[in-house]
Design a protein around this motif. Structure first.
Motif, mmCIF file in Angstrom:
data_model
loop_
_atom_site.group_PDB
_atom_site.id
_atom_site.type_symbol
_atom_site.label_atom_id
_atom_site.label_comp_id
_atom_site.label_asym_id
_atom_site.label_seq_id
_atom_site.Cartn_x
_atom_site.Cartn_y
_atom_site.Cartn_z
ATOM 1 N N ASN A 160 6.912 49.618 -8.943
ATOM 2 C CA ASN A 160 8.302 48.410 -8.810
ATOM 3 C C ASN A 160 7.738 47.441 -9.704
ATOM 4 N N LEU A 163 8.894 47.821 -13.163
ATOM 5 C CA LEU A 163 10.222 48.151 -13.545
ATOM 6 C C LEU A 163 11.081 46.707 -13.253
ATOM 7 N N VAL A 165 11.093 45.158 -10.086
ATOM 8 C CA VAL A 165 11.699 45.247 -8.743
ATOM 9 C C VAL A 165 11.001 44.397 -8.122
ATOM 10 N N ALA A 249 14.874 51.763 -10.945
ATOM 11 C CA ALA A 249 14.303 50.816 -10.040
ATOM 12 C C ALA A 249 14.483 51.557 -8.396
ATOM 13 N N SER A 252 12.022 54.048 -7.516
ATOM 14 C CA SER A 252 10.832 53.472 -7.309
ATOM 15 C C SER A 252 10.861 52.878 -5.668
#
Length: 361
Positions: A160, A163, A165, A249, A252
């Protein structure tokens, strides 16, 4: 403007101060997931009933890389996937690729995915949708293995964060339901896709009923079969876009099971696809002697759960969890918004497949 006119609408990434350039707040989009999954199922069933081949993206890719198999159907199918991305770009030429991890991690993830799919003979499409839809115990074991390995990798290595997130933002509390006009578009895509496959099947049947020599019939069936492959790739790519599964995302978010941002959308995508695919595989197994355009069904019969299969599932899952990418979404995204990292990941997958084929028998 959305990347594709039928793509789910989601909030744009917002800037995060200090070390991270942007932050993605995931949204739970159950209707998009189910609708996109159903479209994936239509592509799967259409390809199966007309060509007799299961829809496996890594399998189509691997055959060319490791065996030099240049059968036209492989290029037609993969070309359909690419075409869906090109259409995406045509509707939104200003779109950019979403964040991916650093290059070293991207390359490692691609190598693991390539080696894993090579050893396990499949990924989320061939095993996850097709294998589970025909109740293959082998596919169920492989799917459970790569899901578990993906969850471990995403959690331990904080995919996360890599990426962008926002792990502390609850996706479940951020529900996104499409408006009526969007639902109508999705229903239209589903209906038109199904009708296109039915029409191709009708053409194949009409060709059989006409009086002509065997060579003419075979040529017509080969043409219809290739058109079916291209259509299956195109429809599958559109389904990936609508479901949101092109977004690393979102993947993930699903694999990061313990994070507050957990997003269960992938389960609904698989459920929507299998709800359509299961009856299709049952029809092929019990009601049809052969597909509409080919001489026989090419459905895997291997039922062995061995060390190679499980090792492949572990490797694929680790690679999937490290970057949130698998072959189908990556191919479509690379066609829509190519980036150095996406192309490096695809090249690494090819290298991983080739290396596994040469080194592991």
């Amino acid at each position: 403007m959305d990347a594709f006119p039928f793509a789910p609408r989601h909030s744009a990434p917002r800037r995060r101060p200090h070390h991270f350039p942007m932050s993605i707040d995931l949204q739970f989009q159950p209707v998009h997931a189910l609708a996109g999954g159903a479209i994936l199922g239509v592509a799967t069933v259409g390809k199966l009933l007309l060509t007799g081949r299961v829809l496996g993206i890594s399998g189509a890719f691997k055959g060319t890389i490791t065996e030099g198999d240049v059968s036209p159907w492989r290029f037609a199918f993969l070309g359909g996937l690419v075409a869906s991305g090109v259409l995406d770009a045509a509707f939104d030429p200003s779109q950019t690729a979403e964040p991916l991890p650093d290059m070293a991690r991207v390359v490692l993830a691609g190598l693991l995915v390539g080696a894993g799919t090579g050893m396990g003979n499949g990924c989320t499409s061939g095993h996850g949708i097709c294998g589970n839809s025909r109740f293959s115990v082998r596919s169920m074991a492989y799917t459970a293995t790569f899901m578990a390995a993906g969850g471990v990798a995403a959690s331990l290595f904080d995919t996360n964060k890599s990426l962008g997130v926002n792990s502390n933002h609850s996706a479940l509390s951020n529900l996104n339901v499409p408006a009526g006009d969007e639902l109508t578009k999705y229903a239209g895509i589903l209906a038109v896709s199904a009708a296109a496959f039915v029409g191709l099947g009708a053409l194949a049947t009409l060709s059989k009923n006409k009086k002509h020599d065997g060579d003419d019939e075979s040529k017509q069936h080969r043409t219809i079969s290739l058109v079916t492959e291209a259509l299956a790739g195109l429809v599958f790519g559109v389904g990936l876009t609508i479901s949101g599964m092109r977004r690393a995302a979102k993947v993930s978010g699903f694999l990061s099971l313990l994070a507050p941002s957990f997003d269960p959308s992938l389960m609904l995508v698989m459920g929507g696809a299998m709800a359509v695919a299961i009856p299709g595989f049952q029809a092929a197994n019990k009601k049809m002697e052969k597909p509409a355009c080919e001489r026989s069904f090419s459905i895997p019969k291997n039922k062995t759960i061995d060390r190679k299969l499980i090792t492949g599932g572990v490797l694929f899952g680790l690679g999937w969890g490290l970057a949130g990418l698998c072959p189908g979404p990556a191919i479509v995204s690379a066609a829509a918004a190519p980036s150095t990292k996406l192309l490096a990941w695809l090249g690494s997958v090819a290298l991983g497949m080739w290396g596994q084929h040469k080194l592991v028998k």
